[in-house]
Design a protein around this motif. Structure first.
Motif, mmCIF file in Angstrom:
data_model
loop_
_atom_site.group_PDB
_atom_site.id
_atom_site.type_symbol
_atom_site.label_atom_id
_atom_site.label_comp_id
_atom_site.label_asym_id
_atom_site.label_seq_id
_atom_site.Cartn_x
_atom_site.Cartn_y
_atom_site.Cartn_z
ATOM 1 N N PHE A 540 0.834 -1.209 0.000
ATOM 2 C CA PHE A 540 0.000 0.000 0.000
ATOM 3 C C PHE A 540 0.869 1.260 0.000
ATOM 4 N N TRP A 541 2.019 1.223 0.690
ATOM 5 C CA TRP A 541 2.912 2.391 0.702
ATOM 6 C C TRP A 541 3.420 2.686 -0.710
ATOM 7 N N MET A 542 3.829 1.643 -1.431
ATOM 8 C CA MET A 542 4.329 1.838 -2.787
ATOM 9 C C MET A 542 3.230 2.319 -3.725
ATOM 10 N N ILE A 543 2.028 1.778 -3.581
ATOM 11 C CA ILE A 543 0.912 2.209 -4.436
ATOM 12 C C ILE A 543 0.608 3.686 -4.216
ATOM 13 N N LYS A 544 0.532 4.086 -2.961
ATOM 14 C CA LYS A 544 0.159 5.460 -2.628
ATOM 15 C C LYS A 544 1.261 6.460 -2.946
ATOM 16 N N ASN A 545 2.501 6.131 -2.581
ATOM 17 C CA ASN A 545 3.571 7.116 -2.655
ATOM 18 C C ASN A 545 4.425 7.047 -3.915
ATOM 19 N N VAL A 546 4.358 5.935 -4.639
ATOM 20 C CA VAL A 546 5.221 5.790 -5.819
ATOM 21 C C VAL A 546 4.413 5.485 -7.076
ATOM 22 N N TYR A 547 3.769 4.322 -7.137
ATOM 23 C CA TYR A 547 3.155 3.862 -8.382
ATOM 24 C C TYR A 547 2.020 4.754 -8.862
ATOM 25 N N TRP A 548 1.213 5.248 -7.937
ATOM 26 C CA TRP A 548 0.092 6.110 -8.326
ATOM 27 C C TRP A 548 0.296 7.556 -7.878
ATOM 28 N N ASN A 549 1.536 7.929 -7.699
ATOM 29 C CA ASN A 549 1.892 9.307 -7.351
ATOM 30 C C ASN A 549 2.602 9.935 -8.543
ATOM 31 N N GLU A 550 1.927 10.826 -9.236
ATOM 32 C CA GLU A 550 2.467 11.401 -10.469
ATOM 33 C C GLU A 550 3.757 12.175 -10.237
ATOM 34 N N ALA A 551 4.007 12.607 -9.019
ATOM 35 C CA ALA A 551 5.217 13.376 -8.725
ATOM 36 C C ALA A 551 6.422 12.476 -8.477
ATOM 37 N N ALA A 552 6.199 11.166 -8.303
ATOM 38 C CA ALA A 552 7.293 10.236 -7.990
ATOM 39 C C ALA A 552 7.985 9.770 -9.260
ATOM 40 N N SER A 553 9.290 9.500 -9.148
ATOM 41 C CA SER A 553 10.052 9.047 -10.312
ATOM 42 C C SER A 553 9.639 7.643 -10.755
ATOM 43 N N GLY A 554 9.083 6.855 -9.831
ATOM 44 C CA GLY A 554 8.657 5.497 -10.169
ATOM 45 C C GLY A 554 7.184 5.394 -10.501
ATOM 46 N N TYR A 555 6.554 6.529 -10.850
ATOM 47 C CA TYR A 555 5.127 6.545 -11.186
ATOM 48 C C TYR A 555 4.839 5.573 -12.322
#
Length: 599
Positions: A540-555
């Motif tokens: 859930f942390w990765m989904i919220k903060n990375v995969y579905w976060n358009e500002a993250a490099s790992g979006y």
């Protein structure tokens, strides 16, 4: 802190664990005895089911489970300092990994050597079996992408390393042909090892030539070549490439780690990392998330790994000569792999933190850290290539090992050769895993789609095998091209540890059925609870903060969707298993011989 202290401490703990907890778990909890024949004897066909000496079976099992995972995970987790990774390696292996591997192997053997998905189907019903099979397909696909990502940083703009690694393909084919038509393993071994060393030592000669320029590849090009290679490698006969290269790589694995252990004991390098790096406890340039849950996600193999369930319910249960060999092969091999993980962690932490982050962080991220390199310029000069920004962990292992041996005067002349040999050592293991993993993914795809179109069930049907191989390579090739090591390795870690949770679910079920005391179920239940909670928090942390976060490099929307699907599959399996556990708790336990005879 000296490296030898960590090594001796780890070895002592693991030896005590094997001697006492290993016997307790196999004898008291699983009630393993040799009063019934193993599947290798019952179904002996001279091909898949073959009673095998326990040490040969141990060697096969260890080579299969100890691929690149225990080398890369601890290196990436060094971001938090040396202590979190060290503690998780020992605690994870003792409490979780050894138990997981032994109980999955035991469960598969009681069902005649069937795969984990088939075991779960028989024990928990068709829904759990289907979800386990689908989860296995997702996990093996993601594993290929995660392992391939490691190669990119090591071989990009490195013609010498690319030449050495590429040479292992024809070398393995030559060995395969010699074994097939001459039947002389000793001769093929001498030829293979000789050509392998020649490839490493000839490497400098191609640099600066047209051939060297041809092999100077960037990460984008390599990320396209690897899936294409895997497509053809998966279609070739096992004896032609996969088996001889796996055999060849075993010599490299033994040589490299014997050298590393000797180096640690003779040179006794100083650990330059602090126990904790406070600035990165809540996330950093290599692992985006906080130390918990991500130390347990980043370090999978070496502590506990769901990938081991593929092996423990695959070839190994068809080989064991005696039931009591489970303790040596299942429980023991996991503890030995933990030592490999500890050595990899040491190789990373003997480097100065500034040098470590310069290698493992992207250049733009490293520039923001305010750190300075210390020994890296000298090491880069000795090795002959720029080492900064070579993410993925493979380069760090090679540089760390070279750094350990740099204290020997005469070694400076061989530093570049040793570095490229270690790079080849890691890459060959990864390529072997990619070959086998892509082939496994092909079988899983054919099995699932075969429910819709029956001819696909036939693994020897050429159009089906080609189409399924292409689909498998397309899936993990897309993942490889859609992220960086931080996002892809985290996706691999979550999926891999979810698979380990499923293995422990199977363990709880079997212990409830056969153990004399219900309290023994805690041997599997405690690591299951910890791991399942950890997987979900990390997912859930990765989904919220990375995969579905358009500002993250790992979006990446697809990575997020895959994560959601896997977590839902895990939840369905857990709910189904809890219902079964209540039923087992309410009724008298089964006898072990009844479970064994079920196949």
């Amino acid at each position: 802190m000296n490296a030898i202290t960590l090594v001796i401490g780890a070895i002592c703990i693991l030896v005590i664990t094997y001697r006492f907890y290993g016997i307790f778990f196999t004898k008291k909890v699983l009630k393993i005895t040799d009063d019934t024949p193993t599947p290798a004897h019952v179904n002996n066909d001279g091909k898949d089911f073959v009673p095998t000496n326990k040490w040969i079976a141990f060697g096969h099992h260890f080579a299969a489970i100890a691929a690149a995972g225990p080398l890369v995970g601890p290196i990436l987790a060094a971001q938090f300092g040396y202590l979190p990774g060290y503690l998780w390696l020992l605690i994870g292996a003792v409490i979780g990994g050894a138990v997981h591997d032994a109980v999955v192997l035991f469960a598969s053997m009681t069902k005649g050597g069937k795969s984990l998905s088939e075991v779960m189907k028989e024990e928990l019903g068709p829904v759990a079996g289907f979800c386990t099979g689908l989860a296995m397909l997702f996990i093996i696909t993601i594993t290929m992408a995660g392992l391939s990502m490691v190669i990119l940083g090591a071989l990009s703009d490195n013609p010498w390393g690319t030449f050495a690694v590429a040479s292992t393909i024809p070398i393995a084919m030559i060995m395969g042909l010699m074994n097939k038509f001459l039947g002389n393993i000793k001769l093929s071994t001498i030829v293979g090892v000789g050509l392998l060393l020649l490839a490493v030592f000839y490497g400098p000669a191609i640099q600066g030539t047209w051939f060297g320029d041809l092999l100077t590849l960037d990460k984008a090009t390599l990320s396209l070549i690897l899936p294409i290679y895997a497509f053809f490698a998966a279609a070739l006969p096992v004896w032609f490439l996969l088996a001889p290269r796996d055999y060849l790589s075993s010599f490299m694995k033994i040589g490299v780690f014997v050298a590393l252990i000797i180096g640690v004991f003779i040179i006794n390098p100083v650990i330059q990392f602090p126990a904790f790096l406070p600035d990165f406890i809540n996330g950093g340039p290599i692992v985006a998330g906080p130390v918990w849950p991500f130390v347990s996600i980043t370090i999978a193999c070496g502590a506990i790994s769901g990938f081991h369930a593929f092996v423990g319910s695959g070839t190994t249960p068809k080989m064991l000569d005696r039931w009591e060999d489970i303790r040596i092969v299942g429980f023991g091999a996991m503890l030995v792999e933990c030592v490999v993980g500890v050595m990899a962690l040491i190789a990373a932490t003997v480097l100065h933190p500034g040098d470590y982050f310069a290698i493992n962080a992207a250049p733009e991220k490293f520039a923001q850290l305010g750190m300075s390199v210390v020994d890296l310029p000298v090491l880069s000069e000795l090795i002959g290539i720029d080492l900064e920004g070579r993410t993925g962990g493979a380069v760090t292992l090679a540089v760390g090992m070279a750094s350990i041996f740099s204290g020997v005067d005469w070694f400076s002349h061989l530093t570049s050769y040793f570095y490229q040999f270690v790079i080849m050592f890691e890459a060959v293991f990864i390529l072997t895993a990619i070959d086998a993993g892509t082939r496994t993914a092909r079988y899983l795809i054919q099995d699932f789609l075969g429910n819709v179109y029956k001819p696909l069930k036939k693994t020897d049907w050429l159009p089906g095998s080609i189409g399924a191989s292409a689909l498998a390579c397309l899936l993990w090739g897309y993942l490889l091209n859609s992220g960086d090591i931080a996002s892809v390795w985290a996706l691999f870690g979550v999926s891999n540890q979810l698979m380990a949770s499923i293995g422990l679910v199977c363990g709880v079920t079997f212990v409830l059925k056969i153990a004399d005391k219900r309290i023994y179920v805690l041997t599997c239940f405690i690591p299951l609870v910890y791991l399942y909670v950890t997987v979900n928090v990390a997912g859930f942390w990765m989904i919220k903060n990375v995969y579905w976060n358009e500002a993250a490099s790992g979006y990446n929307m697809l990575n997020g969707i895959l994560s959601v699907i896997m977590l839902v599959l895990g939840l369905i399996i857990v709910i189904t298993s809890v219902i079964k556990w209540k039923e087992l708790w309410a009724h008298p336990r089964f006898k072990r011989k009844m479970a064994v005879k079920s196949y």
